[in-house]
Design an enzyme around this catalytic site. Sequence first.
Site, short mmCIF file in Angstrom:
data_model
loop_
_atom_site.label_atom_id
_atom_site.label_comp_id
_atom_site.label_asym_id
_atom_site.label_seq_id
_atom_site.Cartn_x
_atom_site.Cartn_y
_atom_site.Cartn_z
N ASP A 81 -2.61 1.86 -4.61
CA ASP A 81 -3.88 2.05 -3.91
C ASP A 81 -4.92 1.08 -4.46
O ASP A 81 -4.68 0.38 -5.45
CB ASP A 81 -4.36 3.49 -4.08
CG ASP A 81 -3.39 4.49 -3.48
OD1 ASP A 81 -2.87 4.22 -2.39
OD2 ASP A 81 -3.14 5.53 -4.13
N HIS A 98 0.82 -1.22 0.00
CA HIS A 98 0.00 0.00 0.00
C HIS A 98 0.85 1.27 0.00
O HIS A 98 0.32 2.37 -0.19
CB HIS A 98 -0.93 -0.01 1.22
CG HIS A 98 -2.24 0.68 0.98
ND1 HIS A 98 -2.44 1.58 -0.05
CD2 HIS A 98 -3.44 0.60 1.63
CE1 HIS A 98 -3.67 2.03 -0.01
NE2 HIS A 98 -4.31 1.45 1.00
#
Length: 417
Positions: free
Chosen positions: A394, A390
């Site tokens: 995204d 992450h």
Amino acid sequence: MTRLTDVLVPPNGEGTRATVLRWCKAVGDAVVKDEPLVELETDKVTVEIPAPADGILIEVLKQANAEVNPEDVLARLSLAGESTSTGESTPTGESTATGESTAARETAASTLVDISAVAPAVSDARGARKQLSPSVRRLLKEHSIAAGDIEGTGRDGRITSQDVTRHAAAPARAPAHLPTSPSGSTRVPHTAIRRRVAEHMARSLMEAPHVTTLFEADLTRVLAHRARHAAAYETRGARLTLTAYFASACVQALRTHREVNATFHADALELHEDVNIGVGTALGNKGLIVPVIHRAQGLNLFGMAQRLGELVEAARAGRLSPEDVRGGTFTISNHGVGGSLLAAPIIINQPQVAILGVGCVERRVCAVEVDGAEAIGVRSMCYITLTIDHRALDAFQANAFLGSVVTTLEQWPPEEP
């Protein structure tokens, strides 16, 4: 005079540590250039280090199970033909003393080396150590037997080839060299591969925030295509597995969504031109290895299946080269081959930023469209996941990539082979 040469751990661009697995020669043995001298085990492959020259092995600096780094000195050789006898004249007319050559021989004879480093060994009641013949060492390696588990019947308790063969044919039992607790449990030491995998996986989870997205894919068209072409591929030398389809679909998606084919750095995301797809390959209880299909963007489905088959076969036979496991930019874990429906999160193979997981294929009752109307049908379905770092990606990017993979699979073929 005597000249020495060092035996070095090969340089490795990725700085991978290794463990000395075993020595093929003992101190004092004659060696021939390019014959196997020592085996090193990394987290990925086992590598034979050849002798750099003809000579005598006079010193072992790294024993079995020692961890080593690139360019560490493993051992030293006394080069063949470099020693001169008493009173022999040098090119300058000076006589050489016997001191150096004698010292070299004494060093070779007296250097203390744990015998487990140069060959399997046993200790008798008096603690004497016994070298094993090359044929016995070979049989021990072939059958994965520790010499300490065998009672030798040869002279002075020496282990013979017949002892090894007889032991290998005997019913399996807990290894004698592993400590057993009062409750009957046994401690099995980790292999170098298992230790490295453990370190790598734990570090990946600590460094990268893992997020997983899940899609369902209809593989009915893929399976129909495979049924039509598997036999023809087989005659051309390639086994057409479902993993080849997944890899091909990922190549297409990675060329469109380049941010997934990347390496995360603190100051930038490095996008790779080549698509180098690693494929997780189980080695039974030994651990896991990830051979890499390099420049996969240049392969059609047949080429993908062929190269995949070569790498998997080499992995399970222990024949992968260091190059075969380097440079991956994206990884596929087809855990479904073992019957798993879903696995999440699958740990990212650092420094990559994503890993694809594929569950097993099941026949499921689904709502399908027939001539513009809804109907109930049976389709070949599987779950596909994408676990991302992450820090680099995204949910929007992850879903776009995985949606592209699923669309390619459900509309297969993108082109006929």
